[in-house]
Design a protein around this motif. Structure first.
Motif, PDB file in Angstrom:
ATOM      1  N   ILE A 160      34.365 -17.982  18.730  1.00 32.06           N
ATOM      2  CA  ILE A 160      33.024 -17.210  18.807  1.00 32.06           C
ATOM      3  C   ILE A 160      31.883 -16.405  18.860  1.00 32.06           C
ATOM      4  O   ILE A 160      32.983 -15.601  18.110  1.00 32.06           O
ATOM      5  N   ASP A 161      30.753 -17.335  18.122  1.00 31.52           N
ATOM      6  CA  ASP A 161      30.604 -16.421  17.316  1.00 31.52           C
ATOM      7  C   ASP A 161      29.556 -14.872  18.092  1.00 31.52           C
ATOM      8  O   ASP A 161      29.292 -15.027  19.224  1.00 31.52           O
ATOM      9  N   ILE A 162      29.074 -13.874  17.262  1.00 32.99           N
ATOM     10  CA  ILE A 162      28.274 -13.188  18.255  1.00 32.99           C
ATOM     11  C   ILE A 162      27.089 -13.058  17.116  1.00 32.99           C
ATOM     12  O   ILE A 162      27.029 -12.893  16.566  1.00 32.99           O
ATOM     13  N   ASP A 163      26.371 -12.994  18.145  1.00 28.23           N
ATOM     14  CA  ASP A 163      24.730 -12.991  17.923  1.00 28.23           C
ATOM     15  C   ASP A 163      24.553 -11.594  17.371  1.00 28.23           C
ATOM     16  O   ASP A 163      25.084 -10.449  17.112  1.00 28.23           O
ATOM     17  N   ASP A 164      24.176 -11.705  16.370  1.00 31.61           N
ATOM     18  CA  ASP A 164      23.758 -10.277  14.700  1.00 31.61           C
ATOM     19  C   ASP A 164      23.610  -9.014  15.798  1.00 31.61           C
ATOM     20  O   ASP A 164      23.403  -8.236  15.363  1.00 31.61           O
ATOM     21  N   ALA A 165      22.376  -9.752  16.596  1.00 28.30           N
ATOM     22  CA  ALA A 165      21.786  -8.772  17.891  1.00 28.30           C
ATOM     23  C   ALA A 165      22.669  -7.892  18.587  1.00 28.30           C
ATOM     24  O   ALA A 165      22.129  -6.742  19.040  1.00 28.30           O
ATOM     25  N   ASP A 166      23.478  -8.347  18.963  1.00 23.75           N
ATOM     26  CA  ASP A 166      24.666  -7.558  19.035  1.00 23.75           C
ATOM     27  C   ASP A 166      25.724  -6.925  18.240  1.00 23.75           C
ATOM     28  O   ASP A 166      26.500  -6.184  19.172  1.00 23.75           O
ATOM     29  N   VAL A 167      25.283  -6.566  16.717  1.00 21.40           N
ATOM     30  CA  VAL A 167      26.271  -5.987  16.723  1.00 21.40           C
ATOM     31  C   VAL A 167      25.276  -4.966  15.854  1.00 21.40           C
ATOM     32  O   VAL A 167      25.130  -5.209  14.679  1.00 21.40           O
ATOM     33  N   GLU A 168      25.814  -3.545  16.069  1.00 19.83           N
ATOM     34  CA  GLU A 168      25.061  -2.156  14.986  1.00 19.83           C
ATOM     35  C   GLU A 168      25.666  -2.559  13.399  1.00 19.83           C
ATOM     36  O   GLU A 168      26.362  -3.397  12.745  1.00 19.83           O
ATOM     37  N   PRO A 169      24.290  -2.671  12.701  1.00 21.71           N
ATOM     38  CA  PRO A 169      24.673  -3.013  10.958  1.00 21.71           C
ATOM     39  C   PRO A 169      25.977  -2.364  10.340  1.00 21.71           C
ATOM     40  O   PRO A 169      25.830  -0.861  11.002  1.00 21.71           O
ATOM     41  N   VAL A 170      26.745  -3.130   9.763  1.00 21.44           N
ATOM     42  CA  VAL A 170      27.865  -2.346   9.379  1.00 21.44           C
ATOM     43  C   VAL A 170      27.640  -1.530   7.690  1.00 21.44           C
ATOM     44  O   VAL A 170      27.609  -2.128   6.989  1.00 21.44           O
ATOM     45  N   LYS A 171      27.714  -0.681   7.987  1.00 16.96           N
ATOM     46  CA  LYS A 171      27.082   0.321   6.685  1.00 16.96           C
ATOM     47  C   LYS A 171      28.725   0.917   6.596  1.00 16.96           C
ATOM     48  O   LYS A 171      29.607   1.868   6.816  1.00 16.96           O
ATOM     49  N   ILE A 172      28.917   0.710   4.716  1.00 13.43           N
ATOM     50  CA  ILE A 172      30.340   0.588   4.164  1.00 13.43           C
ATOM     51  C   ILE A 172      29.351   2.255   2.625  1.00 13.43           C
ATOM     52  O   ILE A 172      28.423   1.423   2.317  1.00 13.43           O
ATOM     53  N   ASN A 173      29.502   2.751   3.571  1.00 13.84           N
ATOM     54  CA  ASN A 173      29.554   4.452   2.480  1.00 13.84           C
ATOM     55  C   ASN A 173      30.561   4.304   1.185  1.00 13.84           C
ATOM     56  O   ASN A 173      30.812   5.796   0.337  1.00 13.84           O
ATOM     57  N   THR A 174      30.990   3.653   0.988  1.00 15.44           N
ATOM     58  CA  THR A 174      31.728   3.415  -0.438  1.00 15.44           C
ATOM     59  C   THR A 174      31.748   2.273  -0.683  1.00 15.44           C
ATOM     60  O   THR A 174      31.671   1.390  -0.851  1.00 15.44           O
ATOM     61  N   ARG A 175      32.186   2.202  -2.581  1.00 12.84           N
ATOM     62  CA  ARG A 175      31.352   1.358  -3.179  1.00 12.84           C
ATOM     63  C   ARG A 175      33.165   1.248  -4.904  1.00 12.84           C
ATOM     64  O   ARG A 175      33.699   2.117  -4.138  1.00 12.84           O
ATOM     65  N   ILE A 176      32.847   0.067  -4.884  1.00  9.01           N
ATOM     66  CA  ILE A 176      34.099   0.020  -5.979  1.00  9.01           C
ATOM     67  C   ILE A 176      33.250   0.120  -7.177  1.00  9.01           C
ATOM     68  O   ILE A 176      32.203  -1.183  -7.057  1.00  9.01           O
ATOM     69  N   PRO A 177      33.614   0.495  -8.364  1.00  9.32           N
ATOM     70  CA  PRO A 177      33.254   0.631  -9.335  1.00  9.32           C
ATOM     71  C   PRO A 177      33.040  -1.181 -10.017  1.00  9.32           C
ATOM     72  O   PRO A 177      34.039  -1.520  -9.793  1.00  9.32           O
ATOM     73  N   GLY A 178      32.230  -1.389 -10.885  1.00  4.34           N
ATOM     74  CA  GLY A 178      32.405  -2.929 -11.521  1.00  4.34           C
ATOM     75  C   GLY A 178      32.427  -3.997 -10.443  1.00  4.34           C
ATOM     76  O   GLY A 178      32.114  -5.424 -10.767  1.00  4.34           O
ATOM     77  N   LYS A 179      31.888  -3.542  -8.990  1.00  4.30           N
ATOM     78  CA  LYS A 179      32.496  -5.118  -8.390  1.00  4.30           C
ATOM     79  C   LYS A 179      31.437  -4.802  -7.543  1.00  4.30           C
ATOM     80  O   LYS A 179      30.099  -4.149  -6.954  1.00  4.30           O
ATOM     81  N   LYS A 180      30.449  -6.322  -7.179  1.00  5.37           N
ATOM     82  CA  LYS A 180      29.209  -6.711  -6.092  1.00  5.37           C
ATOM     83  C   LYS A 180      29.966  -6.166  -4.526  1.00  5.37           C
ATOM     84  O   LYS A 180      31.162  -7.384  -4.810  1.00  5.37           O
ATOM     85  N   ILE A 181      29.103  -6.238  -3.199  1.00  2.00           N
ATOM     86  CA  ILE A 181      29.539  -7.232  -2.129  1.00  2.00           C
ATOM     87  C   ILE A 181      29.552  -7.718  -2.010  1.00  2.00           C
ATOM     88  O   ILE A 181      27.724  -8.295  -2.106  1.00  2.00           O
ATOM     89  N   LYS A 182      30.286  -9.471  -1.340  1.00  2.00           N
ATOM     90  CA  LYS A 182      29.689 -10.354  -1.408  1.00  2.00           C
ATOM     91  C   LYS A 182      29.318 -11.341  -0.236  1.00  2.00           C
ATOM     92  O   LYS A 182      28.755 -11.499   0.651  1.00  2.00           O
ATOM     93  N   SER A 183      29.612  -9.998   0.744  1.00  2.00           N
ATOM     94  CA  SER A 183      30.497 -10.495   2.023  1.00  2.00           C
ATOM     95  C   SER A 183      30.656  -8.982   2.820  1.00  2.00           C
ATOM     96  O   SER A 183      31.209  -8.545   2.354  1.00  2.00           O
ATOM     97  N   VAL A 184      30.031  -8.890   4.006  1.00  2.34           N
ATOM     98  CA  VAL A 184      30.576  -8.246   5.471  1.00  2.34           C
ATOM     99  C   VAL A 184      31.167  -8.853   6.578  1.00  2.34           C
ATOM    100  O   VAL A 184      30.494  -9.085   6.926  1.00  2.34           O
ATOM    101  N   GLU A 185      32.011  -8.848   6.453  1.00  2.00           N
ATOM    102  CA  GLU A 185      32.915 -10.022   7.762  1.00  2.00           C
ATOM    103  C   GLU A 185      33.228  -9.100   8.862  1.00  2.00           C
ATOM    104  O   GLU A 185      33.977  -8.046   8.794  1.00  2.00           O
TER     105      GLU A 185
END
Lengths: 138, 138
Positions: A104-129
């Motif tokens: 079932i879809d969750i309307d994007d308005a019903d989810v607070e934006p997911v904040k990821i405060n860490t990164r992996i060096p040399g990698k870029k984020i493709k998606s956050v699910e």
DNA sequence: ATTCTACATTATAATAGTTCTAAACTATTG
DNA sequence: CAATAGTTTAGAACTATTATAATGTAGAAT
């Protein structure tokens, strides 16, 4: 058969030959107001319900993968015995009903934006699910 | 063979007979400072590397499922051709490196709590999982 | 200790989803 | 219209996982 010229254009412009199988699958997937979630098996059943020219299973797999690669479909990460795809490629999340095995879809308005405060060096984020598994409340 | 008595107790107290196969798998999975992610195939390889008494594939599946059911393992939703499990059963999320096909924990402190402002009537939330897919930055 | 019984392990077969193969077909180009 | 490069197809192959049913074993009862 409705007006398919936009599918023909869409396919051709993305480097995919507009074969009748691909156009048929476009109609089934995209001739719809609302987006939907499906497995390959769902799609095969829907095809056989709406046409007499059968499309081979291999072609269904090929087409779904081609569409995914072109960004017309998204694959949804669930641990299930089969892959789920989504015609809604915009940013949104899902409930997964473990009893009904239904997405079932969750309307994007019903989810607070997911904040990821860490990164992996040399990698870029493709998606956050976000996947919210639910089950029958007792 | 180290001190296994705590595994024996753990197994017994959860209603699982402490067989030598289960104890061996406990050692491989839990005799480690840091948690790890694995597929059944990874685990089978690790078993054959660390013991001469082979454990049948069926037993590995049975054991992993039993441990998952008891809450000693978590299954991580990724669309992949095989299931991934995690010895870290606390609340946390994951990066999935699509190039290396590798899972990486995201420390829970590095993710703002995910707020879902909608519910499904008659259903209760079982889990909220965030999967951040990453790929090589070009 | 020995016997009993329910639970576990095992090898193997079965199943299911997906991918591969290579021959026939077709959209496009020249 | 002919050439060719991409596409479809049926079926085989492959892979992860589950089921089967016979053998083995832990724990309880005797």
């Amino acid at each position: 058969m409705l007006n398919n010229s936009h599918y023909i254009d869409k396919l051709r412009s993305s480097g995919l030959r507009p074969t009748k199988q691909r156009i048929k699958i476009c109609e089934i997937l995209f001739d719809n107001e609302k987006t939907f979630h499906f497995t390959i098996n769902d799609l095969v059943k829907k095809i056989s319900k709406t046409t007499n020219d059968k499309i081979s299973l291999a072609t269904v797999y090929n087409t779904v993968h081609a569409f995914k690669k072109k960004g017309y479909l998204k694959e949804i990460p669930i641990n299930s015995d089969q892959s789920y795809f989504d015609t809604n490629t915009s940013h949104h999340h899902h409930f997964y009903d473990e009893n009904q095995k239904d997405l079932i879809d969750i309307d994007d308005a019903d989810v607070e934006p997911v904040k990821i405060n860490t990164r992996i060096p040399g990698k870029k984020i493709k998606s956050v699910e976000v996947l919210v598994k639910v089950e029958d409340a007792e």
